[in-house]
Design an enzyme around this catalytic site. Structure first.
Site, short mmCIF file in Angstrom:
data_model
loop_
_atom_site.label_atom_id
_atom_site.label_comp_id
_atom_site.label_asym_id
_atom_site.label_seq_id
_atom_site.Cartn_x
_atom_site.Cartn_y
_atom_site.Cartn_z
N ILE A 12 114.28 -24.44 11.72
CA ILE A 12 114.12 -25.00 13.06
C ILE A 12 112.82 -25.79 13.15
CG2 ILE A 12 113.87 -24.44 15.51
CD1 ILE A 12 115.64 -21.99 15.03
N SER A 107 114.32 -15.18 21.12
CA SER A 107 115.69 -15.06 20.65
C SER A 107 116.54 -14.29 21.64
CB SER A 107 115.72 -14.34 19.29
OG SER A 107 117.05 -14.06 18.90
N TYR A 167 114.23 -6.72 14.08
CA TYR A 167 113.95 -8.12 14.39
C TYR A 167 113.87 -8.32 15.90
CZ TYR A 167 114.71 -13.14 14.96
OH TYR A 167 114.60 -14.45 15.33
#
Length: 341
Positions: A12, A107, A167
């Site tokens: 990204i 996220s 995560y």
């Protein structure tokens, strides 16, 4: 603007570097790998290196992170070191340098399961799916109050977080650290909650890659994509060029009209056009001209069933509108000359 971009050599980050440059901004990179921007590799956990890169910087776009669901608990130290410690070092050095604008790569995993409605109890948030249910092929989470089937919906930014893996834990920790930094310094944070990003330069052949990359790697090897559960789990697949444009818009807004000085503002960065994982695998296989996907019934305990978003806030406040249609994006993603890592 002069922008410090961490994770500038990444999937990204490299697209954001190109989009910022095309928009007329000056980009200084920070990555452990060469990024083509002229600075030597450096680690975001290295305070001295971060301090040097922050000189004469107007805003920071923080993309550096260890990504993916993880393999097992042995990943815990790496995730927390890179994602949590690295962000803490960056924020501390930003405070010392007087840099007050941050765009943070967050996220959708911070939400955990998506939004669900029960016909009896209304809006509910089911807990983690038990392994015995997954083993038996009962993939849809039931109502936590009555056990009845649920209707999935879309999450907004006001949805309480419910991370389900390391995560996700570290991405939420990044948001909390950034919010504390903003309150202490009067800075501003735009936390871009990316949904399932795909597109050119997406890494392959790694257990930490996203599902689109794993499917493409199988197809490149002449093998059928392996779809977990029953393939009906829903996600929002958003093209990396759209994500990069969202980053530029957020940085420009932070410079022109900061959102909530002294606070954090979250934005869902999504296409608004959700698909099932099985449908995505089928579309990619068709575009690739490879074998049809195979639904395996396998599962991962850290996965959620459905997570799709309402992108209204990003459209309203940032002017973000996805430009890459799903079919066009999948066709590009399937082209081997575009998708090499």
């Amino acid at each position: 603007m002069n922008v410090l971009l961490t994770g500038s050599a990444g999937f990204i980050g490299s697209h954001i570097a190109e989009a910022l440059t095309a928009a007329g901004h000056r980009v200084r990179g920070l990555d452990t790998r060469p990024d083509g921007l002229g600075d030597p590799p450096a680690d975001v956990r290295d305070a001295a290196a971060v301090a040097r890169r922050l000189e004469d910087v107007d805003a920071v776009c923080h993309q550096a992170a260890k990504v993916g669901l993880g393999v097992d608990v042995s990943d815990l130290p790496d995730y927390t070191s890179v994602n949590v410690q690295g962000t803490a070092v960056l924020l501390a050095e930003m405070a010392r340098a007087g840099v007050g604008a941050l765009v943070l790569a967050s996220s959708m995993v911070v939400y955990g399961e998506g939004a669900y409605t029960c016909t009896v109890h209304g809006l509910v948030r089911p807990g983690p799916r038990p392994e015995d249910a997954l083993r038996a092929g009962r993939f849809e989470p039931p109502c936590p109050a009555c056990g009845e089937p649920l209707t999935p919906g879309a999450v907004g930014e006001e949805t309480p977080p419910g991370p389900r893996n390391v995560y996700a834990d570290t991405k939420l920790a990044q948001e909390h650290l950034a919010a504390s930094w903003a309150r202490a310094t009067g800075g501003t944070v735009a936390a871009l909650r990316y949904h399932n990003v795909y597109g050119p330069r997406m890494p392959r052949d790694t257990p930490y890659a996203g599902v689109a990359a794993l499917f493409r790697s199988r197809l490149m090897d002449g093998l059928a994509p392996l779809v977990f559960e029953d393939g009906a789990q829903r996600r929002d697949f958003v093209h990396v060029r759209d994500v990069a444009r969202a980053g530029v818009l957020a940085l420009e807004r932070a410079a022109a009209a900061p959102p909530e000085p002294g606070g954090l503002r979250a934005y869902n960065i999504a296409s608004g056009d959700p698909r099932s994982v099985g449908a995505m695998a089928g579309a990619l296989a068709d575009a690739f001209g490879g074998p049809r996907p195979r639904v395996t019934g396998d599962y991962r305990l850290g996965d959620v069933r459905h997570i799709v978003a309402r992108p209204d806030r990003a459209r309203r406040e940032l002017g973000f509108r996805p430009a890459v249609p799903f079919a066009e994006g999948m066709a590009e993603f399937a082209r081997p000359h575009v998708t090499s890592s």
